[in-house]
Design an enzyme around this catalytic site. Structure first.
Site: not given
Ligand code: OSB
Ligand code: MG
Length: 382
Positions: A145, A171, A173, A198, A223, A248, A272, A300
């Site tokens: 990510s 992925k 953001k 995401d 996402e 999510d 998650k 994660g």
């Molecule tokens: O939206 O998936 C998410 C990390 C913290 C809070 C929300 C998210 C995330 C990540 C990181 O996208 C995923 C990871 O732990 O590698």
């Molecule tokens: Mg997410």
């Protein structure tokens, strides 16, 4: 028949600086304040992680609310109780409504404890709790990510680095103003990589036509485009997109998955374990998606090795059909609080530990060192 009596639960506070801060549509995480629960029965010790952040950005829980709920309500509800199965913890914690990230710290430790008490790996324990036809995997396919960067060129440079490291699913953001142009530039540079976006709830249904512009980039999924507490409006958005929506934030329990699928609000589920209250509900959601053939992967929350090992055990289950947000330890912490580190194989996989329990051990010297930084780093967090 195996039973476990909870003798003692201790909370530890640690400060975990991220190797690479993650910027999302809801904020920046650079240093994670982490609560760890140490749960003891006889000679056995298991650990659970609370992934609530310093601020209520991803969800309403924070480290401060978690500490309050754990010490006042959840720990007293468990200590001294005898469990016939780890999921008995769900019933014992039912008097507290909500607070899934907080409950997960204890629920996941109970599963680890159960795995140890029955002499199995956590992955085998989760697998045999279902029951399932298909075997579980020994290695899990993972992706990485990437947060919101200052420029598109910075993003391209990080993607290049991650691909060289061996990650085969990227992925990114996104947020309004950091979406279509970004996806176009990445697709121009990498026409064939497995790419997903995401939004962390940054859009509204009024943005549907704008989001449909992402359809031409052959994305694996989009996402959580809409509100964290919405399923209905996602069901209005999905038919207007060719790109599969993955939920999510909206998924807090198995019934949310049922509702989302019934309404056509998404085509993919991000599971998650902390967000659904721990491994008990994670197993239920996995079984539901496995039975229905719904594409599933494990998300994660920048977990330390404690939570990462548990997520990896879930991701080894056969219903997990897409790459998970489970990167190698060195992408998050250097060092982590546990040993051994998780390492990326050249084929974008991570090995599932074979030993008894979760497969990682807390390093007491690091627990002390990371713990000592708490007061100076987070003087008024709780
Ligand atoms: O939206 O998936 C998410 C990390 C913290 C809070 C929300 C998210 C995330 C990540 C990181 O996208 C995923 C990871 O732990 O590698
Ligand atoms: Mg997410």
């Amino acid at each position: 028949m195996t039973t476990i009596t909870i003798d003692q639960i201790r909370l530890h506070r640690v400060v975990m600086p991220l190797v690479e801060p993650l910027r999302t549509s809801f904020g920046l995480e650079a240093v994670r304040p982490v609560l760890l629960a140490e749960v003891r029965t006889g000679d056995l010790v298991a650990w659970g992680e609370c992934t609530a952040a310093a601020e209520p950005g991803y969800c309403y829980e924070t480290v401060g609310t978690a500490y309050h709920i754990l010490t006042k309500f959840l720990i007293p509800a468990l200590v001294g109780k005898t469990l016939h199965h780890p999921s008995d913890g769900t019933r014992l914690m039912a008097s507290v409504r909500g607070h899934p990230l907080t409950k997960a710290a204890l629920d996941s430790a109970l599963w680890d404890l159960w795995a140890q008490a029955t002499g199995q790996s956590l992955a085998d324990t989760l697998w045999s709790a279902q029951p399932l036809q298909a075997p579980r995997r020994d290695r899990v396919t993972v992706g990485v990510s990437i947060g919101i960067q200052p420029t598109i060129d910075d993003t391209l440079a990080i993607i290049e680095k991650r691909l060289k490291e061996g990650y085969r699913r990227i992925k990114l953001k996104i947020k309004p103003g950091w979406d279509v142009e970004l996806a176009a530039a990445v697709r121009a540079a990498y026409p064939d990589i497995m790419l997903m976006l995401d939004a962390n709830s940054a859009y509204t249904l009024d943005d549907a036509d704008h989001l449909a512009k992402l359809d031409r980039f052959n994305l694996l999924m989009l996402e959580q485009p809409l509100s964290h507490d919405d399923i209905y409006e996602h069901s209005k958005l999905q038919p207007r997109l060719a790109t599969p929506i993955c939920l999510d934030e909206s998924i807090l329990c198995a019934n949310d998955v049922r509702l989302a699928l019934q309404l056509g609000a998404c085509r993919i589920i991000n599971l998650k374990p902390p967000r659904v209250g721990g491994l008990s509900e994670a197993v239920a959601i996995h079984k539901l998606c496995y039975d229905e053939g719904v594409p599933l992967w494990v998300g994660g929350m920048l977990e330390t090795g404690v939570g990462r090992a548990q997520n990896l055990a879930v991701a080894s289950l056969p219903g997990v059909t897409l790459p998970s947000d489970l990167s190698a330890t060195n992408r998050y912490y250097a060092p982590d609080i546990t040993e051994p580190p998780f390492v990326l194989n050249p084929d974008s996989t991570i090995d599932v530990p074979r030993g008894i329990g979760s497969g990682v051990t807390i390093q007491p010297d690091r627990l002390a060192a990371f713990g000592a930084a708490w007061d100076a780093t987070f003087p008024d967090i709780m």
